[in-house]
Design a protein around this motif. Sequence first.
Motif, PDB file in Angstrom:
ATOM      1  N   ARG A   6       0.843  -1.193   0.000  1.00  0.00           N
ATOM      2  CA  ARG A   6       0.000   0.000   0.000  1.00  0.00           C
ATOM      3  C   ARG A   6       0.877   1.240   0.000  1.00  0.00           C
ATOM      4  N   PRO A   7       0.523   2.255  -0.765  1.00  0.00           N
ATOM      5  CA  PRO A   7       1.316   3.487  -0.715  1.00  0.00           C
ATOM      6  C   PRO A   7       1.104   4.184   0.624  1.00  0.00           C
ATOM      7  N   GLU A   8       2.156   4.836   1.105  1.00  0.00           N
ATOM      8  CA  GLU A   8       2.021   5.526   2.385  1.00  0.00           C
ATOM      9  C   GLU A   8       1.142   6.760   2.197  1.00  0.00           C
ATOM     10  N   THR A   9       0.359   7.065   3.216  1.00  0.00           N
ATOM     11  CA  THR A   9      -0.535   8.212   3.144  1.00  0.00           C
ATOM     12  C   THR A   9       0.275   9.488   3.338  1.00  0.00           C
ATOM     13  N   ARG A  10      -0.067  10.500   2.567  1.00  0.00           N
ATOM     14  CA  ARG A  10       0.645  11.765   2.656  1.00  0.00           C
ATOM     15  C   ARG A  10       0.128  12.558   3.847  1.00  0.00           C
ATOM     16  N   GLU A  11       1.047  13.207   4.493  1.00  0.00           N
ATOM     17  CA  GLU A  11       0.692  14.039   5.643  1.00  0.00           C
ATOM     18  C   GLU A  11       0.222  15.395   5.138  1.00  0.00           C
ATOM     19  N   ILE A  12      -0.997  15.773   5.502  1.00  0.00           N
ATOM     20  CA  ILE A  12      -1.544  17.067   5.100  1.00  0.00           C
ATOM     21  C   ILE A  12      -1.315  18.046   6.245  1.00  0.00           C
ATOM     22  N   LEU A  13      -0.695  19.167   5.924  1.00  0.00           N
ATOM     23  CA  LEU A  13      -0.454  20.185   6.946  1.00  0.00           C
ATOM     24  C   LEU A  13      -1.760  20.881   7.291  1.00  0.00           C
ATOM     25  N   PRO A  14      -1.995  21.194   8.558  1.00  0.00           N
ATOM     26  CA  PRO A  14      -3.255  21.844   8.949  1.00  0.00           C
ATOM     27  C   PRO A  14      -3.379  23.244   8.364  1.00  0.00           C
ATOM     28  N   ASP A  15      -4.632  23.702   8.228  1.00  0.00           N
ATOM     29  CA  ASP A  15      -4.848  25.025   7.643  1.00  0.00           C
ATOM     30  C   ASP A  15      -4.438  26.120   8.623  1.00  0.00           C
ATOM     31  N   PRO A  16      -4.158  27.312   8.125  1.00  0.00           N
ATOM     32  CA  PRO A  16      -3.606  28.359   8.988  1.00  0.00           C
ATOM     33  C   PRO A  16      -4.599  28.976   9.967  1.00  0.00           C
ATOM     34  N   TYR A  18      -7.855  27.570  11.312  1.00  0.00           N
ATOM     35  CA  TYR A  18      -8.448  26.679  12.319  1.00  0.00           C
ATOM     36  C   TYR A  18      -7.476  25.612  12.822  1.00  0.00           C
ATOM     37  N   ASN A  19      -6.299  25.506  12.209  1.00  0.00           N
ATOM     38  CA  ASN A  19      -5.310  24.502  12.577  1.00  0.00           C
ATOM     39  C   ASN A  19      -5.908  23.098  12.517  1.00  0.00           C
ATOM     40  N   SER A  20      -6.651  22.830  11.434  1.00  0.00           N
ATOM     41  CA  SER A  20      -7.353  21.564  11.276  1.00  0.00           C
ATOM     42  C   SER A  20      -6.984  20.920   9.942  1.00  0.00           C
ATOM     43  N   GLN A  21      -6.657  19.635   9.986  1.00  0.00           N
ATOM     44  CA  GLN A  21      -6.371  18.908   8.756  1.00  0.00           C
ATOM     45  C   GLN A  21      -7.631  18.693   7.940  1.00  0.00           C
ATOM     46  N   LEU A  22      -8.766  18.520   8.604  1.00  0.00           N
ATOM     47  CA  LEU A  22     -10.028  18.314   7.900  1.00  0.00           C
ATOM     48  C   LEU A  22     -10.397  19.551   7.080  1.00  0.00           C
ATOM     49  N   ALA A  23     -10.208  20.723   7.638  1.00  0.00           N
ATOM     50  CA  ALA A  23     -10.497  21.951   6.910  1.00  0.00           C
ATOM     51  C   ALA A  23      -9.580  22.085   5.702  1.00  0.00           C
ATOM     52  N   GLU A  24      -8.317  21.746   5.858  1.00  0.00           N
ATOM     53  CA  GLU A  24      -7.377  21.825   4.739  1.00  0.00           C
ATOM     54  C   GLU A  24      -7.735  20.815   3.655  1.00  0.00           C
ATOM     55  N   LYS A  25      -8.174  19.630   4.055  1.00  0.00           N
ATOM     56  CA  LYS A  25      -8.607  18.624   3.089  1.00  0.00           C
ATOM     57  C   LYS A  25      -9.821  19.112   2.307  1.00  0.00           C
ATOM     58  N   PHE A  26     -10.726  19.771   3.014  1.00  0.00           N
ATOM     59  CA  PHE A  26     -11.920  20.308   2.372  1.00  0.00           C
ATOM     60  C   PHE A  26     -11.545  21.398   1.366  1.00  0.00           C
ATOM     61  N   VAL A  27     -10.646  22.287   1.755  1.00  0.00           N
ATOM     62  CA  VAL A  27     -10.195  23.358   0.861  1.00  0.00           C
ATOM     63  C   VAL A  27      -9.529  22.767  -0.373  1.00  0.00           C
ATOM     64  N   ASN A  28      -8.690  21.748  -0.181  1.00  0.00           N
ATOM     65  CA  ASN A  28      -8.022  21.109  -1.317  1.00  0.00           C
ATOM     66  C   ASN A  28      -9.014  20.418  -2.240  1.00  0.00           C
ATOM     67  N   PHE A  43     -14.101  29.107   1.528  1.00  0.00           N
ATOM     68  CA  PHE A  43     -14.298  28.310   2.734  1.00  0.00           C
ATOM     69  C   PHE A  43     -14.383  29.176   3.987  1.00  0.00           C
ATOM     70  N   TYR A  44     -13.448  30.123   4.129  1.00  0.00           N
ATOM     71  CA  TYR A  44     -13.438  30.957   5.328  1.00  0.00           C
ATOM     72  C   TYR A  44     -14.621  31.920   5.355  1.00  0.00           C
ATOM     73  N   ALA A  45     -15.072  32.382   4.186  1.00  0.00           N
ATOM     74  CA  ALA A  45     -16.272  33.221   4.145  1.00  0.00           C
ATOM     75  C   ALA A  45     -17.499  32.425   4.568  1.00  0.00           C
ATOM     76  N   ALA A  46     -17.574  31.161   4.132  1.00  0.00           N
ATOM     77  CA  ALA A  46     -18.691  30.306   4.540  1.00  0.00           C
ATOM     78  C   ALA A  46     -18.649  30.049   6.046  1.00  0.00           C
TER      79      ALA A  46
END
Length: 153
Positions: A6-16, A18-28, A43-46
Amino acid sequence: MPRRRRPETREILPDPVYNSQLAEKFVNSMMWEGKKAVSQRIFYAAMDKIRERSNDDPLKLFKKAVKPLLEVKTRRVGGANYQVPVEVSQNRRTSLAIRWILLNARSRPEKSMPEKLANELNDASNLRGGAIKKKDDVHRMAEANKAFAHYRW
């Protein structure tokens, strides 16, 4: 799909903000043609609109929006195709939820994308809206095909 491992999962840096990986994933996931700044602005306006309406943390509301537990996968056994219910892994659960929210937010009739996204997230947290309907349809399909669960492998 690789044959060896299995390929290793990439580490997503948190967004600036909310400091959340989920928010950064959503933005991406929301981003089109590499325009991340536009996606972040939407996203931030919403999130600001959600904060104005509900007077609580929008990230908490965002996290509890949608998470499917079951889905169906097609298995071919003896010339017949069966819809086999399987549990959804955590990564796929998150990506499906993001995909459904974005798909339904983009198809809403409001004027601007931050307004569409804020309303879809608000509806999803209140168990309404298109993303919740999609989740319920997938769960209903899995429930209806529970008899074929023994074909899971």
